[in-house]
Design a protein around this motif. Structure first.
Motif, mmCIF file in Angstrom:
data_model
loop_
_atom_site.group_PDB
_atom_site.id
_atom_site.type_symbol
_atom_site.label_atom_id
_atom_site.label_comp_id
_atom_site.label_asym_id
_atom_site.label_seq_id
_atom_site.Cartn_x
_atom_site.Cartn_y
_atom_site.Cartn_z
ATOM 1 N N VAL A 59 0.840 -1.196 0.000
ATOM 2 C CA VAL A 59 0.000 0.000 0.000
ATOM 3 C C VAL A 59 0.872 1.241 0.000
ATOM 4 N N ALA A 60 0.229 2.378 -0.208
ATOM 5 C CA ALA A 60 0.948 3.651 -0.241
ATOM 6 C C ALA A 60 1.646 3.905 1.091
ATOM 7 N N LEU B 265 -4.547 10.256 -11.963
ATOM 8 C CA LEU B 265 -5.422 9.877 -10.862
ATOM 9 C C LEU B 265 -6.626 10.809 -10.895
ATOM 10 N N GLU C 142 4.947 2.363 -10.093
ATOM 11 C CA GLU C 142 3.538 2.198 -10.492
ATOM 12 C C GLU C 142 3.389 1.123 -11.563
ATOM 13 N N GLN D 139 1.898 -1.566 -11.514
ATOM 14 C CA GLN D 139 0.590 -2.227 -11.564
ATOM 15 C C GLN D 139 -0.273 -1.676 -12.691
ATOM 16 N N ASN D 140 0.118 -0.540 -13.271
ATOM 17 C CA ASN D 140 -0.640 0.032 -14.383
ATOM 18 C C ASN D 140 -0.183 -0.489 -15.733
ATOM 19 N N ASP E 159 1.308 -1.035 -6.348
ATOM 20 C CA ASP E 159 0.229 -1.559 -5.510
ATOM 21 C C ASP E 159 -0.853 -2.118 -6.426
ATOM 22 N N TYR F 27 -3.685 -3.018 -6.014
ATOM 23 C CA TYR F 27 -5.059 -2.628 -5.690
ATOM 24 C C TYR F 27 -5.292 -1.129 -5.872
ATOM 25 N N GLN F 28 -4.331 -0.449 -6.515
ATOM 26 C CA GLN F 28 -4.520 0.951 -6.884
ATOM 27 C C GLN F 28 -4.182 1.092 -8.364
ATOM 28 N N ASP G 168 -4.999 2.433 -12.224
ATOM 29 C CA ASP G 168 -5.648 3.485 -13.012
ATOM 30 C C ASP G 168 -5.876 3.057 -14.456
ATOM 31 N N ALA H 259 -4.576 4.287 4.740
ATOM 32 C CA ALA H 259 -4.436 3.087 3.916
ATOM 33 C C ALA H 259 -5.251 1.931 4.488
#
Length: 465
Positions: free
Chosen positions: A268-269, A303, A388, A390-391, A415, A417-418, A420, A462
């Motif tokens: 997480v962040a 975001l 980032e 995960q994007n 992350d 689970y975040q 975009d 978070a």
């Protein structure tokens, strides 16, 4: 299609109708349904055509789909059906007659036309099982309301993600083994023993003693030397950054290990993923000279609502996207507050401040760029950080990792689970795919960071938001 949400193992031939998002996610999906019949509604072809001019992953996939279908057209009529190398067949379907959906479905839309095509196909299926394959959750819900069988798609090239794999596990081995690890700095662990304990290469182990619950030790499984090696004995400070929890100790151990060429960090962040990666990169590049350059990059995804066109040259346009990286660099290097030329001037007489890390960029130690420009490059002896991650799609992350030349180390942070990017999810994104696919490799390591260290407020947010 082993490993897929869609079950195509049945000996009886089935009919699968593919939604647009399946083809745009995996342009080779038409090859992955064994002996079954594939049906592509004409509306899907229209939607694919709208994307083919896009200069991104979706556009490339749209063009690949168009080329594949055009090649199949040479085998016969797509409307009548053409044979596939897998033993099945493919045809493009038009609605043979108007199919009315219930009033609740509202005005006609592409989704509704696809659903109507599924209903029309089912009527003519002669008892065969008809299934809509779509990655759109709402589309599956609407199909279910119509009594249509609908399933998700995840092909064999994108492995099911083991969400329990964090790169860390606990083992109860008894006080004697814990003491031996402390005394000798390691324990013998051959492949058979590692398999019995369920260990992957470079996985971290927290050894505990049932007799003394408060006594524990930390180690990492070294497959090549067939041992558990003690870690965390000396909490080394890297460019002023010291680990604050065991996961950060594990992450630093991987980041500073020359034998580990690929490191993935998720969490997480505020858990320190990017900061630790940059700190280790600075040490290995500027201090130890083990790499020629620290390259830090990230995909460009906004975001929330995009602010639209940004003025200025390329550097000025990229500054807002790269600002999180600049913030971390400034924290590590110190000095004046970061001002990269975008925004209000803050120097004397209104002149923009020079970033504290600018000398390192000028000397060629650091390169910060958008991931858009990495295709076609070869990066030997670089410390490459992709933030980032995960994007990224699995194909994009493959493009990144295959840029690594001789002696390059690649670090992916993010992350799952975040996200975009609308075309990936927590399981199908590039970061999660790499974690799953590389967890058995002796040159790769992974750690999931759980505890936020940015601030008590950030950690609470978070957890509760």
């Amino acid at each position: 299609m082993s490993g897929s949400v869609v079950d195509v193992s049945s000996a009886q031939q089935r009919i699968f109708l593919l939604d647009t998002n399946v083809l745009l996610y995996d342009p080779r999906s038409i090859e992955r349904f064994a002996q079954h019949e594939l049906v592509i509604p004409i509306t899907v072809i229209e939607e694919v055509d709208r994307f083919k001019k896009d200069l991104n992953e979706t556009g490339r996939n749209a063009r690949a789909v168009s080329r594949a279908l055009d090649e199949l057209r040479a085998r016969g009529s797509l409307s009548a059906g053409v044979p596939l190398a897998s033993g099945g067949s493919l045809r493009v379907a038009l609605l043979s007659e108007a199919v009315a959906l219930p009033p609740g479905f509202g005005a006609s839309s592409n989704d509704n036309i696809i659903l109507a095509t599924v209903l029309d196909t089912a009527r003519r299926a002669s008892g065969r099982r008809v299934t809509l394959v779509t990655r759109d959750t709402n589309m599956r819900i609407k199909a279910d309301a119509l009594g249509i069988e609908a399933e998700d798609y995840r092909d064999a090239a994108h492995a099911e993600v083991d969400e329990s794999y964090t790169g860390v596990r606990e083992l109860d081995l008894g006080a004697e083994k814990v003491s031996e690890l402390f005394d000798k700095g390691g324990l013998v662990c051959d492949p058979e023993q590692a398999a019995a304990w369920g260990l992957y290469p470079n996985q971290f182990v927290i050894l505990k003693s049932p007799e003394h619950p408060s006594s524990s030790a930390m180690a990492r499984y070294d497959e090549r030397k067939m041992r558990l090696r003690a870690v965390g004995r000396g909490k080394e400070s890297i460019w002023g950054i010291s680990p604050r929890n065991k996961e950060q100790i594990f992450a630093l151990d991987l980041l500073l290990d020359d034998s580990v060429s690929l490191v993935t960090l998720d969490g997480v962040a505020g858990t320190g993923k990017t900061l630790m990666a940059i700190a280790c990169g600075l040490k290995l590049v500027a201090d130890d000279r083990k790499f020629r350059r620290l390259v830090v990059s990230r995909p460009i995804f906004p975001l929330g609502r995009d602010v639209g066109f940004l003025p200025g040259d390329l550097k000025e346009k990229l500054n807002p996207w790269m600002q999180p990286i600049f913030d971390n660099l400034d924290l590590l290097v110190g000095g004046a507050a970061v001002d990269t030329g975008y925004g209000k001037p803050g120097g004397a007489h209104g002149a923009p401040r020079t970033p504290s890390f600018q000398p390192l960029i000028d000397q060629g130690y650091i390169e910060v760029e958008a991931l858009t420009y990495i295709r076609g490059r070869s990066l030997p002896r670089q410390f490459l950080i992709v933030d980032e991650a995960q994007n990224l799609t699995p194909h994009e992350v493959k493009t990144v990792i295959t840029r690594a030349g001789e002696g390059t180390k690649v670090v992916l942070t993010g992350d799952p689970y975040q996200i975009d990017n609308p075309y990936v999810d927590a399981a199908s994104n590039g970061l999660s795919t790499v974690v799953e696919r590389f967890k058995g490799s002796p040159i790769a390591g992974h750690v999931t960071l759980r505890k936020g260290e940015r601030s008590p407020l950030a950690e609470l947010a978070a957890k509760v938001l």
